[in-house]
Design a protein around this motif. Sequence first.
Motif, PDB file in Angstrom:
ATOM      1  N   ASP A 204       2.135 -14.843  -7.012  1.00 22.20           N
ATOM      2  CA  ASP A 204       3.426 -14.149  -7.048  1.00 22.20           C
ATOM      3  C   ASP A 204       3.476 -12.889  -6.197  1.00 22.20           C
ATOM      4  OD1 ASP A 204       4.245 -16.103  -8.758  1.00 22.20           O
ATOM      5  OD2 ASP A 204       4.165 -14.888 -10.576  1.00 22.20           O
ATOM      6  N   TYR A 205       2.321 -12.238  -5.981  1.00 23.15           N
ATOM      7  CA  TYR A 205       2.319 -10.959  -5.273  1.00 23.15           C
ATOM      8  C   TYR A 205       1.646 -11.029  -3.902  1.00 23.15           C
ATOM      9  CZ  TYR A 205       4.132  -8.644  -9.417  1.00 23.15           C
ATOM     10  OH  TYR A 205       4.935  -8.252 -10.469  1.00 23.15           O
ATOM     11  N   TYR A 206       1.520 -12.229  -3.371  1.00 27.88           N
ATOM     12  CA  TYR A 206       0.911 -12.395  -2.043  1.00 27.88           C
ATOM     13  C   TYR A 206       1.764 -11.687  -0.996  1.00 27.88           C
ATOM     14  CZ  TYR A 206      -1.688 -14.793   1.660  1.00 27.88           C
ATOM     15  OH  TYR A 206      -2.487 -15.097   2.742  1.00 27.88           O
ATOM     16  N   PRO A 207       1.217 -10.681  -0.278  1.00 23.54           N
ATOM     17  CA  PRO A 207       2.033  -9.911   0.676  1.00 23.54           C
ATOM     18  C   PRO A 207       2.311 -10.695   1.952  1.00 23.54           C
ATOM     19  CG  PRO A 207      -0.234  -9.151   0.717  1.00 23.54           C
ATOM     20  CD  PRO A 207      -0.164 -10.173  -0.377  1.00 23.54           C
ATOM     21  N   THR A 208       3.308 -10.232   2.699  1.00 23.09           N
ATOM     22  CA  THR A 208       3.643 -10.865   3.970  1.00 23.09           C
ATOM     23  C   THR A 208       2.797 -10.271   5.094  1.00 23.09           C
ATOM     24  OG1 THR A 208       5.374  -9.244   4.469  1.00 23.09           O
ATOM     25  CG2 THR A 208       6.022 -11.193   3.203  1.00 23.09           C
ATOM     26  N   ARG A 209       2.789 -10.946   6.228  1.00 25.00           N
ATOM     27  CA  ARG A 209       2.041 -10.469   7.396  1.00 25.00           C
ATOM     28  C   ARG A 209       2.559  -9.104   7.840  1.00 25.00           C
ATOM     29  NH1 ARG A 209      -0.327 -12.508  12.229  1.00 25.00           N
ATOM     30  NH2 ARG A 209      -1.175 -10.687  13.291  1.00 25.00           N
ATOM     31  N   SER A 210       3.881  -8.948   7.827  1.00 19.01           N
ATOM     32  CA  SER A 210       4.454  -7.672   8.278  1.00 19.01           C
ATOM     33  C   SER A 210       4.045  -6.523   7.365  1.00 19.01           C
ATOM     34  CB  SER A 210       5.984  -7.769   8.349  1.00 19.01           C
ATOM     35  OG  SER A 210       6.530  -8.096   7.078  1.00 19.01           O
ATOM     36  N   MET A 211       3.831  -6.800   6.083  1.00 20.00           N
ATOM     37  CA  MET A 211       3.426  -5.760   5.144  1.00 20.00           C
ATOM     38  C   MET A 211       2.035  -5.224   5.454  1.00 20.00           C
ATOM     39  SD  MET A 211       4.859  -7.306   1.523  1.00 20.00           S
ATOM     40  CE  MET A 211       4.004  -6.079   0.536  1.00 20.00           C
ATOM     41  N   VAL A 212       1.129  -6.091   5.874  1.00 14.58           N
ATOM     42  CA  VAL A 212      -0.274  -5.681   6.051  1.00 14.58           C
ATOM     43  C   VAL A 212      -0.597  -5.226   7.473  1.00 14.58           C
ATOM     44  CG1 VAL A 212      -0.949  -7.312   4.247  1.00 14.58           C
ATOM     45  CG2 VAL A 212      -1.180  -7.980   6.641  1.00 14.58           C
ATOM     46  N   ASN A 213       0.397  -5.306   8.366  1.00 15.52           N
ATOM     47  CA  ASN A 213       0.133  -4.976   9.774  1.00 15.52           C
ATOM     48  C   ASN A 213      -0.510  -3.604   9.961  1.00 15.52           C
ATOM     49  OD1 ASN A 213       0.819  -7.312  11.077  1.00 15.52           O
ATOM     50  ND2 ASN A 213       2.945  -6.740  11.443  1.00 15.52           N
ATOM     51  N   SER A 214      -0.068  -2.625   9.171  1.00  8.86           N
ATOM     52  CA  SER A 214      -0.580  -1.262   9.347  1.00  8.86           C
ATOM     53  C   SER A 214      -1.503  -0.836   8.207  1.00  8.86           C
ATOM     54  CB  SER A 214       0.594  -0.276   9.447  1.00  8.86           C
ATOM     55  OG  SER A 214       1.398  -0.349   8.279  1.00  8.86           O
ATOM     56  N   ASN A 217      -8.060  -0.442   4.105  1.00  8.67           N
ATOM     57  CA  ASN A 217      -8.552  -0.817   2.772  1.00  8.67           C
ATOM     58  C   ASN A 217      -7.898   0.001   1.660  1.00  8.67           C
ATOM     59  OD1 ASN A 217     -10.224  -2.785   3.766  1.00  8.67           O
ATOM     60  ND2 ASN A 217     -12.025  -1.474   3.885  1.00  8.67           N
ATOM     61  N   TYR A 218      -7.665   1.293   1.945  1.00 13.36           N
ATOM     62  CA  TYR A 218      -7.018   2.147   0.947  1.00 13.36           C
ATOM     63  C   TYR A 218      -5.619   1.627   0.607  1.00 13.36           C
ATOM     64  CZ  TYR A 218      -4.606   6.160  -1.081  1.00 13.36           C
ATOM     65  OH  TYR A 218      -3.861   6.972  -1.890  1.00 13.36           O
ATOM     66  N   ASP A 219      -4.854   1.255   1.637  1.00  9.72           N
ATOM     67  CA  ASP A 219      -3.499   0.732   1.415  1.00  9.72           C
ATOM     68  C   ASP A 219      -3.536  -0.561   0.608  1.00  9.72           C
ATOM     69  OD1 ASP A 219      -2.251   2.756   2.991  1.00  9.72           O
ATOM     70  OD2 ASP A 219      -2.876   1.678   4.791  1.00  9.72           O
ATOM     71  N   ALA A 220      -4.521  -1.419   0.904  1.00 13.97           N
ATOM     72  CA  ALA A 220      -4.633  -2.697   0.197  1.00 13.97           C
ATOM     73  C   ALA A 220      -4.926  -2.477  -1.281  1.00 13.97           C
ATOM     74  CB  ALA A 220      -5.736  -3.546   0.831  1.00 13.97           C
ATOM     75  N   VAL A 221      -5.880  -1.609  -1.588  1.00 15.84           N
ATOM     76  CA  VAL A 221      -6.234  -1.337  -2.986  1.00 15.84           C
ATOM     77  C   VAL A 221      -5.060  -0.695  -3.715  1.00 15.84           C
ATOM     78  CG1 VAL A 221      -7.731   0.026  -4.490  1.00 15.84           C
ATOM     79  CG2 VAL A 221      -8.698  -1.186  -2.517  1.00 15.84           C
ATOM     80  N   LYS A 222      -4.350   0.203  -3.039  1.00 12.78           N
ATOM     81  CA  LYS A 222      -3.178   0.849  -3.641  1.00 12.78           C
ATOM     82  C   LYS A 222      -2.118  -0.189  -3.996  1.00 12.78           C
ATOM     83  CE  LYS A 222       0.362   4.358  -2.704  1.00 12.78           C
ATOM     84  NZ  LYS A 222       0.887   5.311  -1.690  1.00 12.78           N
ATOM     85  N   TYR A 223      -1.849  -1.106  -3.064  1.00 12.74           N
ATOM     86  CA  TYR A 223      -0.857  -2.165  -3.315  1.00 12.74           C
ATOM     87  C   TYR A 223      -1.291  -3.041  -4.483  1.00 12.74           C
ATOM     88  CZ  TYR A 223       1.685  -6.545  -2.758  1.00 12.74           C
ATOM     89  OH  TYR A 223       2.442  -7.674  -3.002  1.00 12.74           O
TER      90      TYR A 223
END
Length: 239
Positions: A204-214, A217-223
């Motif tokens: 349900d929470y799989y992010p899109t390519r555009s979301m992860v472009n920038s 690791n910190y941003d990923a863990v926060k999300y």
Amino acid sequence: MMKHLKIIFLLAILMQGLTIKAQDFVFKGVVIEKGSNVRVALAGITNLRSKMGASSNDIGIFQLKARIGDTLLVTKKNLIDQKVVISSDDDLVIYLVRGSTMLEEVTIKGQTKKQEMEAIKRDFRRNGSFFEGKPPLILLSPFGGSPLTFFYELFGKTPTRARNFNRYYKKELGLLEVDKFFNKTLVTDNTELRGKELDKFLLDYYPTRSMVNSWNNYDAVKYIKQSAKQYTDTLKHTN
């Protein structure tokens, strides 16, 4: 007389419950390659009872009609077939294990997904498709052009296959990029989610390519942490 009516009433309720249980429903699922957490496109999913089938889309998701107790057969070339029994109407996550991978009689072992796809692209070039089915207009030029190559690239069988693969290749690279920042291991390490709740969260929470472009690791863990809190809060309100 009253005793007989009660028995009939109870039997009617029981039969109604069995009927409801046997009703078909449409459920959603996702097919993932175990270990790499790469979503599997174009996997075949067949309900062995009804013989109805479906295919997973570009991000591994499928929908199929089934009922409790049905068995699904999930197949994909180069991955080991999997049989799954439907035990509830919850979203389903199916993991397929990679078997030996064959490419034009060449066994590819120990390669990453990206290396494997690059090998396929090179194979198309060896078979005469140099522009992946998208020839430049310069080939039509009367000054050193090659109209024959242009029309072959546009309408030939191998270039057409190369063009279709290139679309898949680009989408798969996008998924690989997302999987670097959102995968089962990372979610497990940073949340308390396990089992079915974990599988549903990944779906349900799989992010899109555009979301992860920038992302880093910190941003990923926060999300992941923020999304997991939202997810668990939703579960609490639902229950």
